[in-house]
Structures are given as structure tokens and as C-alpha cells.
Design an enzyme around this catalytic site. Sequence first.
Site, PDB file in Angstrom:
ATOM      1  CG  ASP A 183     -13.507  30.507  13.218  1.00 19.86           C
ATOM      2  OD1 ASP A 183     -14.178  30.677  12.524  1.00 19.86           O
ATOM      3  OD2 ASP A 183     -12.754  29.460  13.301  1.00 19.86           O
TER       4      ASP A 183
ATOM      5  CG  ASP B 169      -1.802  44.084  15.974  1.00 22.39           C
ATOM      6  OD1 ASP B 169      -2.551  44.813  15.117  1.00 22.39           O
ATOM      7  OD2 ASP B 169      -0.703  44.265  16.293  1.00 22.39           O
TER       8      ASP B 169
ATOM      9  CG  ASP C  58     -10.231  31.179   8.275  1.00 23.36           C
ATOM     10  OD1 ASP C  58     -11.238  30.741   8.808  1.00 23.36           O
ATOM     11  OD2 ASP C  58      -9.327  30.625   8.005  1.00 23.36           O
TER      12      ASP C  58
ATOM     13  CE1 TYR D 136      -5.388  31.063   5.299  1.00 22.61           C
ATOM     14  CE2 TYR D 136      -7.700  30.978   5.065  1.00 22.61           C
ATOM     15  CZ  TYR D 136      -6.718  31.043   5.792  1.00 22.61           C
ATOM     16  OH  TYR D 136      -6.879  31.172   7.003  1.00 22.61           O
TER      17      TYR D 136
ATOM     18  CE  LYS E 272       0.909  43.585  12.846  1.00 16.57           C
ATOM     19  NZ  LYS E 272       0.568  44.576  14.073  1.00 16.57           N
TER      20      LYS E 272
END
Length: 360
Positions: A253, A225, A249, A141, A191
Site C-alpha cells: 500500500d 522500517d 500488506d 494474520y 524485523k
Amino acid sequence: MSGADGTRRVRVAAVRGDGIGPEVLDAALPVIARAAAADGVTLDVTDLDWGGDRLLRTGHAMPDDAIDVVRAHDAILFGAIGHPQVDPDVSVWTLVLPLRKGLQLYANLRPIVGWPGVATPAREGAEVDLLVVRENTEGEYAGIGGRVHQGTPDEVATEVAVHSRRAIERIARCGFGHARERGQTLTLATKSNVARHGYGLWDEVVAELGEREFPDVPREQAYVDALATRMVARPESLGVVLCSNLFGDILSDLGAPFAGGLGMAPSANVAPGVDVPGFFEPVHGSAPDIAGQGIANPTAAVLSGAMLLRDVGCPGAADALERAVGTALRDGGARTRDLGGTATTTQAAAAVADALDAPA
Ligand code: ATP
């Protein structure tokens, strides 16, 4: 901050924003103020009309001196952003992000807690109490990138992720601090098996810091993941989850249903160790589908208020407010339609206020 009469005063900038933002803040603010007052603290609230309506009216979602305005406060309580006539990316880039970036609020804290009387996908008996600690200033971002050959088959876009040692270390220190305080394991989500440069740096910096400054805090590294699967299957196995901007983020959620949905998920944007006001907001957006109907769940806003109170040094008020939320949810008075109840926004907030006043 103390007033002339010796009582403590906390200056709160209230940005109601768009959609259900004004509804949930109007309901939540008096309850938050009541919890503070019971702890001997007066909230001085400044209403700021920043958001989509202002943007359409004046061309600016907030004034040029917005950062100075909020700096004159101890904390910011935010409703929601997202106006039906404003592109979502414009809303975010003209209000929320400039404030977070302008104040360098590098830590985004998103607790996910299972509440009594609130149905969630968690297994029966599983106690979910986790905290997502998200890096808030860079990663995917950072806003670095561009597009060439627009509109042609050769079009290419880049979105460059930035991961700096400085930013990783300061957010990791924040995450370890919370893990220590909560007596939980710190789980680092990366990751680095595929995105080896940026996330490789995350793995290294967090391991070094853990060994150097937090040897007593259990830590583990997980690929994001696999961690997503684990969060859905066994959310109760997680304590503090430390992540980059993008992963935080998404994971927060993903975890929201384990708190009862978006109407139950509070958040804080803070800069531990830096003298700037924190920015506290429900995770949900403006919910245009229910805006104006008086049925939005105010709990995420109330719980964001509890995080605000804790941040400004009123832990007693914050604890009392969270306890009252638990009581009002358990007894049913605070259960709005999204939780299978019938309470309106105002009734739900009133039930929390009643629980605050009830003898312990
Ligand atoms: P935005 O464009 O502002 O992000 P959105 O509708 O895409 O809006 P949210 O506002 O987060 O995203 O809403 C997602 C869904 O969750 C909607 O169906 C909304 O009604 C519901 N929801 C969000 N917040 C609440 C709340 N406080 N109470 C009840 N339902 C909510």
C-alpha cells in the site's frame, strides 16, 4: 484447456463484489477478453454474486461449496469487497480470506510500476518497476489469539504470529524465481533485530535457500522500517521485495502511490506449483465514496486481468494488454479523475480496448 473447435478456452469465475467492484469489473472484463481473443483464447466467464449484498440477503457472502465452485475454473477475477452495512472484518473473513485460505493461495504478488503520463511522487526520471511478494497464509494474520477481561481495565488481547519454515521456504522460492526472471535483486524485509524468533527464522531460511537454489540471484536483507523509508525515497532502487503477510500488506500500500494510486495497483494470489485457480484482484477496496458514480479507475482491474492471463499461460495477451494500458495512459484516454483526467470508468476501459486494436 481446449474447446471442441480446437481454440483454447479459459474458465474465469468473476466475483464483482461490492462498491466499485462491479463497475470496474464490468469495464475491465470485455477488454481482458478482447486481449485474450486476439491471442486465440476464449474466456468463459461465470458470474458469481458473492459479496456483501448476498451476505445481507442470505447470511452468507458465498455458498458453502464456494471452494468447489471456484476449483472448477482456471482463475478467479475479483472486483472489491466492502459493503457499507457490513463490518469490514466480517467482509474480509467471510469472503476474501476463506477463498485465499481454502485454496492455499500462498503467494500474494503486487507489482508497482510507474506508467507514462501518470504523475507519482517518484523523482523525475526514476523508473519504478518493483514487485512485492507477500506470504499470504500466516504471520500476524493467522487468526490465532484471543481476548480476556473484555471491557475492563485489565483487558488483554493476543494476536499470535505464525512463521513456519515450510511457508517461508515456498514463498521465498516464488520470490527468488521472480527476481531471477526479472533480473532484479531480491530484498527480504524482516524485523529480526527485535522480533527475533519469527523473523530470525525468515532470515535463516531465505539465506539458506538463496545459497542452495538461487546463487545467481543477488539478495539482501533489510529491516522493514528502514525499507519503508527507502521505498518512499528511492523506489527505483528496489526489484523484488519479499515479505511476511503483515509487512507485505503495508509495504504494497505504501508503494501504490508510485504506480499512480490505488486505482492503478493490481494483485494476484497464487500457489505456484499447485493445481488451483489463482485469485486476481485490484488492491483497492470498494471505495464507497465514489461507488455508483461511474468514475472509478478500472486500470487496477484491467492489470489484474493481465496478471490472470499470464498465470493461465497467455503471456502474449498479457503483454499486449499491459502495452495497451501504457498507450492509453500516455495518450490520456485512460486517465480517470484520480489521475487528473476526465475519463469515466467506461471511457478509460474503451481507450485501452482501442489501443489494443491499434496497429503496433
Ligand atoms: P474499503 O472499506 O472497501 O476498504 P476504503 O474507501 O476504505 O474502502 P479503498 O476502497 O481502497 O478503501 O479507497 C481508498 C481511497 O482510494 C478512496 O478515496 C477511494 O475513492 C480511492 N480509490 C480506490 N480505488 C479507486 C479507483 N479504482 N479509482 C479511483 N479512486 C479509487
